[in-house]
Design an enzyme around this catalytic site. Structure first.
Site, PDB file in Angstrom:
ATOM      1  N   CYS A 130       0.803  -1.221   0.000  1.00 13.40           N
ATOM      2  CA  CYS A 130       0.000   0.000   0.000  1.00 13.40           C
ATOM      3  C   CYS A 130       0.839   1.277   0.000  1.00 13.40           C
ATOM      4  O   CYS A 130       0.309   2.373   0.161  1.00 13.40           O
ATOM      5  CB  CYS A 130      -0.951   0.002   1.190  1.00 13.40           C
ATOM      6  SG  CYS A 130      -2.083  -1.405   1.178  1.00 13.40           S
ATOM      7  N   LYS A 195      -8.619  -0.392  10.382  1.00 12.41           N
ATOM      8  CA  LYS A 195      -8.562  -1.436   9.357  1.00 12.41           C
ATOM      9  C   LYS A 195      -7.636  -2.531   9.855  1.00 12.41           C
ATOM     10  O   LYS A 195      -6.446  -2.304  10.074  1.00 12.41           O
ATOM     11  CB  LYS A 195      -8.043  -0.836   8.058  1.00 12.41           C
ATOM     12  CG  LYS A 195      -7.934  -1.847   6.929  1.00 12.41           C
ATOM     13  CD  LYS A 195      -7.578  -1.168   5.625  1.00 12.41           C
ATOM     14  CE  LYS A 195      -7.384  -2.172   4.510  1.00 12.41           C
ATOM     15  NZ  LYS A 195      -7.015  -1.516   3.251  1.00 12.41           N
ATOM     16  N   LYS A 248     -13.317  -1.875   9.571  1.00 11.32           N
ATOM     17  CA  LYS A 248     -13.233  -2.897   8.535  1.00 11.32           C
ATOM     18  C   LYS A 248     -12.363  -4.036   8.985  1.00 11.32           C
ATOM     19  O   LYS A 248     -11.287  -3.765   9.514  1.00 11.32           O
ATOM     20  CB  LYS A 248     -12.612  -2.234   7.301  1.00 11.32           C
ATOM     21  CG  LYS A 248     -12.401  -3.131   6.138  1.00 11.32           C
ATOM     22  CD  LYS A 248     -11.700  -2.373   5.054  1.00 11.32           C
ATOM     23  CE  LYS A 248     -11.304  -3.368   3.986  1.00 11.32           C
ATOM     24  NZ  LYS A 248     -10.272  -2.894   3.143  1.00 11.32           N
ATOM     25  N   SER A 274     -14.980  -8.511   1.228  1.00 16.52           N
ATOM     26  CA  SER A 274     -15.072  -9.569   0.222  1.00 16.52           C
ATOM     27  C   SER A 274     -15.262 -10.967   0.819  1.00 16.52           C
ATOM     28  O   SER A 274     -16.103 -11.735   0.356  1.00 16.52           O
ATOM     29  CB  SER A 274     -13.837  -9.537  -0.673  1.00 16.52           C
ATOM     30  OG  SER A 274     -12.649  -9.651   0.095  1.00 16.52           O
TER      31      SER A 274
HETATM   32  C1  PBG Z   1      -6.884  -1.443  -0.290  1.00 15.78           C
HETATM   33  C2  PBG Z   1      -8.129  -2.114   0.161  1.00 15.78           C
HETATM   34  C3  PBG Z   1      -8.361  -3.466   0.496  1.00 15.78           C
HETATM   35  C4  PBG Z   1      -9.722  -3.587   0.755  1.00 15.78           C
HETATM   36  C5  PBG Z   1     -10.288  -2.328   0.590  1.00 15.78           C
HETATM   37  N1  PBG Z   1      -9.281  -1.426   0.252  1.00 15.78           N
HETATM   38  C6  PBG Z   1      -7.456  -4.630   0.490  1.00 15.78           C
HETATM   39  C7  PBG Z   1      -6.373  -4.790   1.436  1.00 15.78           C
HETATM   40  O1  PBG Z   1      -6.119  -3.969   2.324  1.00 15.78           O
HETATM   41  O2  PBG Z   1      -5.679  -5.779   1.265  1.00 15.78           O
HETATM   42  C8  PBG Z   1     -10.440  -4.846   1.104  1.00 15.78           C
HETATM   43  C9  PBG Z   1     -11.871  -4.891   0.728  1.00 15.78           C
HETATM   44  C10 PBG Z   1     -12.489  -6.239   0.718  1.00 15.78           C
HETATM   45  O3  PBG Z   1     -11.906  -7.260   1.128  1.00 15.78           O
HETATM   46  O4  PBG Z   1     -13.640  -6.315   0.285  1.00 15.78           O
HETATM   47  N2  PBG Z   1      -5.858  -1.336   0.601  1.00 15.78           N
END
Ligand code: PBG
Length: 326
Positions: A130, A195, A248, A274
């Site tokens: 990221c 997150k 999240k 997801s």
């Molecule tokens: C980007 C991001 C991610 C998700 C949303 N923004 C992936 C991650 O951090 O690996 C995940 C969303 C999902 O799993 O639906 N950094």
């Protein structure tokens, strides 16, 4: 004669009685639909681990957004699969970037739709992390500059809200400064304040082609065992000027969501991610659960736990189900 005085069952007797005393009601306007924009035209490529979710070319993104709006959904969040990736994620902040194109297309096709852009670099870096990587480490402050550029270019392309998800320290204030410095004071920030480093993101990484090429994200995303640290992250983003605080994933972290709702007087968002979507889909496809009911129950419970808005791949389906139930 019975000595029972209190009989909560009285108010559960019929659907109309239940509806009179229902505390939490899910509405289509609570929902935000994530969309994955990819190069090309007329492209609709289904994500194998997320039935019903597609990589969509920009024209198809506009179509999907219009269908969501028709169903009552009022917000989309855009992710991008760029043509090429590099060390500095240049596709993230290019004026011709895939999310910038998608934002313009949605703006044009569905003028009233709230357009949110996910502000991160992982979909655009060759290594899938990221931020900027040097000697195997994701550098915080170098990354801030690129996130700020990305947010400004997304806002210039028409995003109403930018949503930083990189979990870099100071990202909200860096983005706020950059937006204000570019005359974009009215563009809001929805921060992925809390997150977690979660295995529930697995299917997303297929959808966004963003799995890290080495290591994992545990050096910047949060540890699942930590709740006090979540309050600290939320506090920092509140102080840095976030307009919405997000937690999240959602269902495994409802206690965190409730605490964020109670402690901070900002709208709280929850991302039903997801893997949470994929689990319901998979069980439903096996005939093991009633998909419609599990979907609505899950989203209602996320709202009950404190979410003012919910990001979910089920947005359009749930909005339709809610309308049909009226
Ligand atoms: C980007 C991001 C991610 C998700 C949303 N923004 C992936 C991650 O951090 O690996 C995940 C969303 C999902 O799993 O639906 N950094």
């Amino acid at each position: 004669m019975s000595d029972i005085i209190h009989r909560p069952r009285r108010m559960r007797r019929t659907e109309h009685l239940r509806a009179l005393v229902r505390e939490t009601r899910l509405a289509p306007e609570d929902l935000v639909l994530p969309l994955f924009a990819c190069p090309g035209e007329n492209v609709r490529r289904e994500v194998s681990s997320m039935p019903g979710v597609f990589n969509l070319s920009v024209d198809e993104v506009a179509r999907e957004a219009a269908a969501a709006y028709e169903a009552g959904v009022r917000g989309v969040i855009l992710f991008g699969l760029p043509e090429t990736k590099d060390e500095t994620a240049s596709g993230a902040y290019s004026e011709r970037g895939i999310v910038q194109q998608a934002a313009r297309a949605v703006r044009k096709a569905v003028p009233d739709m709230v357009v949110i852009a996910d502000t991160c670099l992982c979909e655009y870096t060759s290594h899938g992390h990221c931020g900027v990587v040097r000697r195997g480490e994701v550098l915080n402050d170098e990354t801030l500059e690129l996130l700020a550029r990305t947010a400004v270019s997304q806002a210039e392309a028409g995003a109403d809200i930018v949503a930083p998800s990189a979990m870099m320290d100071g990202q909200v204030s860096a983005i706020r400064d950059a937006l204000d410095g570019s005359g974009l004071e009215s563009v809001a920030i929805m921060s992925y304040a809390v997150k977690y480093a979660s295995a529930f993101y697995g299917p997303f990484r297929e959808a966004a082609d963003s799995a890290p090429a080495f290591g994992d994200r545990r050096a910047y995303q949060m540890d699942a065992g930590n709740a006090r640290e979540a309050m600290r992250e939320a506090e920092l983003d509140y102080t840095e000027g976030a307009d919405i605080l997000m937690v999240k994933p959602a269902t495994a972290y409802l206690d965190i969501l409730r605490q964020v709702r109670d402690r901070f007087d900002l709208p709280a968002a929850a991302y039903h991610v997801s893997g949470e979507y994929a689990m319901i889909k998979a069980a439903a496809q096996k005939g093991w659960i009633d998909e419609r009911r599990v979907m609505l129950e899950t989203l209602t419970c996320i709202k009950r736990a404190g979410a003012d808005l919910i990001l979910t791949y089920y947005a359009t389906e749930a909005a339709k189900a809610l309308r049909n139930a009226e």
